[in-house]
Motif scaffolding. Structure first.
Motif, mmCIF file in Angstrom:
data_model
loop_
_atom_site.group_PDB
_atom_site.id
_atom_site.type_symbol
_atom_site.label_atom_id
_atom_site.label_comp_id
_atom_site.label_asym_id
_atom_site.label_seq_id
_atom_site.Cartn_x
_atom_site.Cartn_y
_atom_site.Cartn_z
ATOM 1 N N ASP A 140 94.560 58.032 -81.386
ATOM 2 C CA ASP A 140 93.508 57.170 -81.913
ATOM 3 C C ASP A 140 92.510 56.739 -80.850
ATOM 4 O OD1 ASP A 140 95.794 55.751 -80.920
ATOM 5 O OD2 ASP A 140 94.929 53.905 -81.710
ATOM 6 N N THR A 141 92.872 56.851 -79.576
ATOM 7 C CA THR A 141 91.985 56.403 -78.505
ATOM 8 C C THR A 141 90.807 57.333 -78.259
ATOM 9 O OG1 THR A 141 93.367 57.457 -76.827
ATOM 10 C CG2 THR A 141 93.817 55.140 -77.318
ATOM 11 N N VAL A 142 90.897 58.591 -78.675
ATOM 12 C CA VAL A 142 89.816 59.541 -78.398
ATOM 13 C C VAL A 142 89.301 60.269 -79.641
ATOM 14 C CG1 VAL A 142 90.414 59.940 -75.986
ATOM 15 C CG2 VAL A 142 91.487 61.317 -77.765
ATOM 16 N N GLN A 143 89.852 60.005 -80.787
ATOM 17 C CA GLN A 143 89.433 60.709 -82.007
ATOM 18 C C GLN A 143 87.949 60.509 -82.287
ATOM 19 O OE1 GLN A 143 91.283 62.891 -83.805
ATOM 20 N NE2 GLN A 143 89.391 63.335 -84.901
ATOM 21 N N GLU A 144 87.404 59.345 -81.977
ATOM 22 C CA GLU A 144 85.979 59.119 -82.234
ATOM 23 C C GLU A 144 85.103 60.023 -81.386
ATOM 24 O OE1 GLU A 144 84.423 55.377 -79.733
ATOM 25 O OE2 GLU A 144 86.088 54.900 -81.072
ATOM 26 N N LEU A 145 85.580 60.471 -80.232
ATOM 27 C CA LEU A 145 84.810 61.413 -79.418
ATOM 28 C C LEU A 145 84.676 62.752 -80.136
ATOM 29 C CD1 LEU A 145 86.324 60.744 -75.882
ATOM 30 C CD2 LEU A 145 84.151 59.913 -76.794
ATOM 31 N N LEU A 146 85.736 63.197 -80.773
ATOM 32 C CA LEU A 146 85.691 64.434 -81.544
ATOM 33 C C LEU A 146 84.813 64.258 -82.770
ATOM 34 C CD1 LEU A 146 86.761 67.328 -81.827
ATOM 35 C CD2 LEU A 146 88.690 66.387 -83.094
ATOM 36 N N ASP A 147 84.998 63.155 -83.461
ATOM 37 C CA ASP A 147 84.206 62.887 -84.659
ATOM 38 C C ASP A 147 82.718 62.795 -84.339
ATOM 39 O OD1 ASP A 147 86.598 62.826 -86.042
ATOM 40 O OD2 ASP A 147 86.692 60.633 -86.124
ATOM 41 N N GLY A 148 82.368 62.300 -83.167
ATOM 42 C CA GLY A 148 80.977 62.152 -82.768
ATOM 43 C C GLY A 148 80.381 63.393 -82.131
ATOM 44 N N GLY A 149 81.152 64.484 -82.063
ATOM 45 C CA GLY A 149 80.635 65.725 -81.492
ATOM 46 C C GLY A 149 80.488 65.692 -79.987
ATOM 47 N N ARG A 150 81.179 64.795 -79.328
ATOM 48 C CA ARG A 150 81.059 64.685 -77.869
ATOM 49 C C ARG A 150 82.016 65.602 -77.121
ATOM 50 N NH1 ARG A 150 80.656 59.160 -79.611
ATOM 51 N NH2 ARG A 150 78.553 58.406 -79.221
ATOM 52 N N VAL A 151 83.055 66.067 -77.804
ATOM 53 C CA VAL A 151 84.039 66.935 -77.163
ATOM 54 C C VAL A 151 84.346 68.125 -78.070
ATOM 55 C CG1 VAL A 151 85.131 65.099 -75.808
ATOM 56 C CG2 VAL A 151 86.008 65.616 -78.075
ATOM 57 N N ASP A 152 84.825 69.191 -77.459
ATOM 58 C CA ASP A 152 85.223 70.371 -78.219
ATOM 59 C C ASP A 152 86.605 70.193 -78.836
ATOM 60 O OD1 ASP A 152 83.001 72.282 -77.696
ATOM 61 O OD2 ASP A 152 83.585 71.893 -75.627
ATOM 62 N N ILE A 153 87.513 69.572 -78.096
ATOM 63 C CA ILE A 153 88.858 69.342 -78.614
ATOM 64 C C ILE A 153 89.380 67.988 -78.160
ATOM 65 C CG2 ILE A 153 89.459 71.798 -78.609
ATOM 66 C CD1 ILE A 153 91.424 71.065 -76.263
ATOM 67 N N VAL A 154 90.347 67.519 -78.898
ATOM 68 C CA VAL A 154 91.140 66.356 -78.517
ATOM 69 C C VAL A 154 92.563 66.885 -78.410
ATOM 70 C CG1 VAL A 154 92.054 64.141 -79.282
ATOM 71 C CG2 VAL A 154 89.653 64.682 -79.651
ATOM 72 N N ALA A 155 93.159 66.721 -77.244
ATOM 73 C CA ALA A 155 94.494 67.273 -77.020
ATOM 74 C C ALA A 155 95.371 66.260 -76.302
ATOM 75 C CB ALA A 155 94.406 68.548 -76.189
ATOM 76 N N GLN A 156 96.660 66.400 -76.527
ATOM 77 C CA GLN A 156 97.607 65.553 -75.815
ATOM 78 C C GLN A 156 97.498 65.837 -74.324
ATOM 79 O OE1 GLN A 156 101.634 65.980 -77.137
ATOM 80 N NE2 GLN A 156 102.300 64.178 -76.046
ATOM 81 N N ALA A 157 97.707 64.827 -73.502
ATOM 82 C CA ALA A 157 97.621 64.967 -72.044
ATOM 83 C C ALA A 157 98.833 65.739 -71.533
ATOM 84 C CB ALA A 157 97.520 63.597 -71.383
ATOM 85 N N ASP A 158 98.903 67.000 -71.912
ATOM 86 C CA ASP A 158 100.000 67.890 -71.535
ATOM 87 C C ASP A 158 99.388 69.043 -70.759
ATOM 88 O OD1 ASP A 158 102.092 69.683 -71.312
ATOM 89 O OD2 ASP A 158 102.511 69.777 -73.460
ATOM 90 N N TYR A 159 99.611 69.061 -69.457
ATOM 91 C CA TYR A 159 98.971 70.032 -68.578
ATOM 92 C C TYR A 159 99.858 71.238 -68.280
ATOM 93 C CZ TYR A 159 95.821 66.122 -68.034
ATOM 94 O OH TYR A 159 94.948 65.092 -68.281
ATOM 95 N N ARG A 160 100.965 71.375 -68.990
ATOM 96 C CA ARG A 160 101.887 72.480 -68.741
ATOM 97 C C ARG A 160 101.334 73.791 -69.302
ATOM 98 N NH1 ARG A 160 107.005 69.919 -71.494
ATOM 99 N NH2 ARG A 160 105.303 69.340 -72.882
ATOM 100 N N ALA A 161 101.803 74.888 -68.701
ATOM 101 C CA ALA A 161 101.442 76.220 -69.197
ATOM 102 C C ALA A 161 101.866 76.339 -70.652
ATOM 103 C CB ALA A 161 102.115 77.296 -68.359
ATOM 104 N N GLY A 162 100.984 76.895 -71.463
ATOM 105 C CA GLY A 162 101.278 77.097 -72.869
ATOM 106 C C GLY A 162 100.881 75.945 -73.775
ATOM 107 N N SER A 163 100.438 74.832 -73.205
ATOM 108 C CA SER A 163 100.024 73.693 -74.026
ATOM 109 C C SER A 163 98.656 73.964 -74.652
ATOM 110 C CB SER A 163 99.950 72.421 -73.177
ATOM 111 O OG SER A 163 98.867 72.515 -72.259
ATOM 112 N N GLU A 164 98.291 73.148 -75.609
ATOM 113 C CA GLU A 164 96.974 73.271 -76.241
ATOM 114 C C GLU A 164 95.861 73.125 -75.203
ATOM 115 O OE1 GLU A 164 94.403 71.330 -79.909
ATOM 116 O OE2 GLU A 164 96.129 70.231 -79.136
ATOM 117 N N LEU A 165 96.029 72.202 -74.285
ATOM 118 C CA LEU A 165 95.027 71.983 -73.239
ATOM 119 C C LEU A 165 94.939 73.190 -72.307
ATOM 120 C CD1 LEU A 165 92.980 69.957 -72.210
ATOM 121 C CD2 LEU A 165 94.791 68.933 -70.835
#
Length: 69
Positions: A30-55
């Motif tokens: 919920d802390t960053v969904q408005e960035l996606l809704d406002g067209g400011r970001v391409d994706i909203v992803a969990q802060a997971d920096y491991r290989a194979g993650s969405e990010l």
């Protein structure tokens, strides 16, 4: 550009206008969904920096695009 808060919004907006790719990371969505809704970001992803993650997939695709691969 990978950002985690509202202080990153100006950089995200500039980069997107110039054709850059941006991602907002979160620990609670919920802390960053408005960035996606406002067209400011391409994706909203969990802060997971491991290989194979969405990010990881997003960053790999964005870097491949930049490299022309």
């Amino acid at each position: 550009f990978i950002g985690d808060g509202v202080t990153d919004v100006p950089a995200m907006q500039v980069l997107r206008r110039q054709g850059g790719r941006t991602a907002a990371v979160y620990t609670t969505p919920d802390t960053v969904q408005e960035l996606l809704d406002g067209g400011r970001v391409d994706i909203v992803a969990q802060a997971d920096y491991r290989a194979g993650s969405e990010l990881d997939a997003f960053a790999t695709q964005a870097l491949s695009r930049i490299a022309g691969v």
